[in-house]
Design a protein around this motif. Structure first.
Motif, mmCIF file in Angstrom:
data_model
loop_
_atom_site.group_PDB
_atom_site.id
_atom_site.type_symbol
_atom_site.label_atom_id
_atom_site.label_comp_id
_atom_site.label_asym_id
_atom_site.label_seq_id
_atom_site.Cartn_x
_atom_site.Cartn_y
_atom_site.Cartn_z
ATOM 1 N N ASP A 198 0.837 -1.205 0.000
ATOM 2 C CA ASP A 198 0.000 0.000 0.000
ATOM 3 C C ASP A 198 0.872 1.255 0.000
ATOM 4 O O ASP A 198 0.603 2.222 -0.724
ATOM 5 C CB ASP A 198 -0.922 0.029 1.231
ATOM 6 C CG ASP A 198 -1.994 -1.052 1.186
ATOM 7 O OD1 ASP A 198 -2.384 -1.446 0.073
ATOM 8 O OD2 ASP A 198 -2.439 -1.487 2.261
ATOM 9 N N GLY A 202 1.068 4.140 -2.918
ATOM 10 C CA GLY A 202 0.848 5.556 -2.638
ATOM 11 C C GLY A 202 2.021 6.412 -3.084
ATOM 12 O O GLY A 202 1.843 7.482 -3.664
ATOM 13 N N LYS A 212 -5.693 8.862 -10.268
ATOM 14 C CA LYS A 212 -6.341 8.048 -9.249
ATOM 15 C C LYS A 212 -5.357 7.051 -8.638
ATOM 16 O O LYS A 212 -4.463 6.548 -9.324
ATOM 17 C CB LYS A 212 -7.515 7.241 -9.834
ATOM 18 C CG LYS A 212 -8.793 8.014 -10.137
ATOM 19 C CD LYS A 212 -9.829 7.083 -10.716
ATOM 20 C CE LYS A 212 -11.126 7.792 -11.072
ATOM 21 N NZ LYS A 212 -11.906 8.150 -9.864
ATOM 22 N N LYS A 254 -4.386 1.730 5.144
ATOM 23 C CA LYS A 254 -4.853 1.983 3.783
ATOM 24 C C LYS A 254 -5.367 3.423 3.659
ATOM 25 O O LYS A 254 -5.039 4.135 2.699
ATOM 26 C CB LYS A 254 -5.943 0.987 3.391
ATOM 27 C CG LYS A 254 -5.449 -0.441 3.265
ATOM 28 C CD LYS A 254 -6.527 -1.369 2.789
ATOM 29 C CE LYS A 254 -6.037 -2.812 2.756
ATOM 30 N NZ LYS A 254 -4.870 -2.996 1.879
ATOM 31 N N CYS A 257 -2.489 5.830 3.889
ATOM 32 C CA CYS A 257 -1.776 5.832 2.619
ATOM 33 C C CYS A 257 -2.494 6.708 1.597
ATOM 34 O O CYS A 257 -1.860 7.464 0.852
ATOM 35 C CB CYS A 257 -1.666 4.398 2.111
ATOM 36 S SG CYS A 257 -1.376 4.213 0.357
ATOM 37 N N CYS A 258 -3.821 6.619 1.554
ATOM 38 C CA CYS A 258 -4.613 7.426 0.620
ATOM 39 C C CYS A 258 -4.448 8.918 0.902
ATOM 40 O O CYS A 258 -4.248 9.722 -0.021
ATOM 41 C CB CYS A 258 -6.088 7.045 0.709
ATOM 42 S SG CYS A 258 -6.476 5.428 -0.002
ATOM 43 N N ALA A 269 -8.424 9.131 -4.390
ATOM 44 C CA ALA A 269 -8.030 7.794 -3.945
ATOM 45 C C ALA A 269 -9.287 6.972 -3.685
ATOM 46 O O ALA A 269 -10.301 7.514 -3.232
ATOM 47 C CB ALA A 269 -7.175 7.871 -2.691
ATOM 48 N N HIS A 270 -9.200 5.683 -3.961
ATOM 49 C CA HIS A 270 -10.367 4.811 -3.821
ATOM 50 C C HIS A 270 -9.966 3.518 -3.130
ATOM 51 O O HIS A 270 -8.903 2.948 -3.418
ATOM 52 C CB HIS A 270 -10.955 4.465 -5.196
ATOM 53 C CG HIS A 270 -11.337 5.657 -6.015
ATOM 54 N ND1 HIS A 270 -12.624 6.130 -6.075
ATOM 55 C CD2 HIS A 270 -10.582 6.479 -6.790
ATOM 56 C CE1 HIS A 270 -12.662 7.184 -6.872
ATOM 57 N NE2 HIS A 270 -11.434 7.416 -7.315
ATOM 58 N N ILE A 271 -10.820 3.057 -2.240
ATOM 59 C CA ILE A 271 -10.668 1.747 -1.620
ATOM 60 C C ILE A 271 -11.866 0.922 -2.067
ATOM 61 O O ILE A 271 -13.017 1.257 -1.751
ATOM 62 C CB ILE A 271 -10.612 1.850 -0.077
ATOM 63 C CG1 ILE A 271 -9.383 2.675 0.342
ATOM 64 C CG2 ILE A 271 -10.563 0.467 0.560
ATOM 65 C CD1 ILE A 271 -9.304 2.958 1.822
ATOM 66 N N GLU A 293 -14.584 6.584 -1.993
ATOM 67 C CA GLU A 293 -13.733 7.593 -2.622
ATOM 68 C C GLU A 293 -13.246 8.543 -1.532
ATOM 69 O O GLU A 293 -14.036 9.025 -0.705
ATOM 70 C CB GLU A 293 -14.535 8.362 -3.656
ATOM 71 C CG GLU A 293 -13.812 9.542 -4.274
ATOM 72 C CD GLU A 293 -14.726 10.339 -5.188
ATOM 73 O OE1 GLU A 293 -14.698 10.099 -6.398
ATOM 74 O OE2 GLU A 293 -15.473 11.210 -4.670
#
Length: 296
Positions: A198, A202, A212, A254, A257-258, A269-271, A293
């Motif tokens: 991750d 990033g 993205k 996570k 990191c975003c 950033a998207h998970i 998002e």
């Protein structure tokens, strides 16, 4: 008549995707590939095809992959115990050799092979290739009793990203290649470091100023206290949820990191849930999107 209806529905999907194809044309998308999507054969093939489709419509995809379960399996076969501290794998020299063997020699080449088999052009990279990922040693902090300094924990050859050679990646993308990056880095003395995938994704997204950053996970996205999916959240909301303890465990790094990637210049950033078929296409080319998002 049913066939005609199905064809018209497919045409509607293409029309819905058109503004997104236009928006992302010639843009860079960095994808952290991991979890169930790397294990299930159907999902693996779908992922490779989706990347090839994105390339053919003018979108530059960069893949950073994990491989924790595969590393753990080989260590177990070799009779070596996996040790973790605060979720980070303790990596001595012997373990690092195995990590590099699995990530660079096996997992990376499997992904590259799949992409090429489905009509793309892909090249596998490790942090050592042209000094792609410069790294330094990463230490953990353990809180001790109140009003005393935290304990510094050495977990071996675990690193953090110092710098990314963005020029190498952009050169490959300009030549029509999909780079696939194993999350290892090289130190100033030539030593190899194991780095959280991750964090690498990033850092790569920031270095490329990507449109993205998409992290594939084994959950629907970020959930609120009622376990409902949060579709969009900004930095203020994210920090509040961290302080409240709503965001914790594996989701915490996570999300962190975003936020770091966004502050580094990444637009969004998207998970997202990597267990779904065509999850990247659903996120990028549909009005509703999926997952969570995160924006500044």
């Amino acid at each position: 008549m049913d066939d005609m209806k199905t064809s018209m529905e497919r045409a509607d999907i293409l029309v819905e995707a058109l503004p997104y194809i236009r928006r992302f044309f010639n843009k860079t998308i960095v994808i952290k590939y991991g979890g169930h999507a790397m294990v299930d054969e159907e999902l693996k093939n779908n992922f490779a095809r989706d990347l090839v489709l994105m390339k053919y419509i003018g979108i530059n995809a960069v893949v950073v992959h994990g491989g924790g379960p595969q590393i753990g399996n080989l260590l177990k076969k070799l009779g070596k115990e996996s040790k973790f501290v605060q979720g980070m794998r303790v990596t001595d020299e012997e373990t690092m050799d195995i990590v590099e063997m699995v990530l660079v020699g096996k997992v990376n080449q499997e992904i590259v092979g799949l992409i090429n088999r489905h009509g793309g052009r892909s090249v596998g990279l490790s942090g050592k290739d042209a000094n792609l990922i410069r790294a330094e040693k990463y230490y953990l902090n353990a809180e001790k009793v109140k009003e005393t300094p935290p304990e510094i924990i050495d977990i071996g050859l675990v690193g953090k990203v110092k710098a990314v050679n963005a020029e190498l990646i952009t050169t490959l993308m300009a030549d029509g290649v999909i780079p696939v990056i194993a999350p290892t880095g090289v130190g100033d003395g030539g030593e190899t470091y194991n780095i959280n995938a991750d964090l690498v994704a990033g850092a790569v997204a920031s270095a490329l100023v990507a449109e993205k950053l998409i992290l594939l996970t084994d959950v629907p996205g970020v959930l609120n206290r009622q376990k409902e999916l949060i579709h969009t959240m900004d930095e203020r909301t994210t920090r509040r949820m961290i302080e409240e303890g709503t965001i914790e465990g594996g989701m915490f790094p996570k999300v962190k990191c975003c936020l770091k990637a966004l502050r580094g210049g990444v637009k969004k950033a998207h998970i997202v849930d990597g267990r779904l078929k065509h999850t990247i296409l659903l996120e990028m080319f549909t009005d509703q999107g999926i997952g969570t998002e995160i924006v500044l």
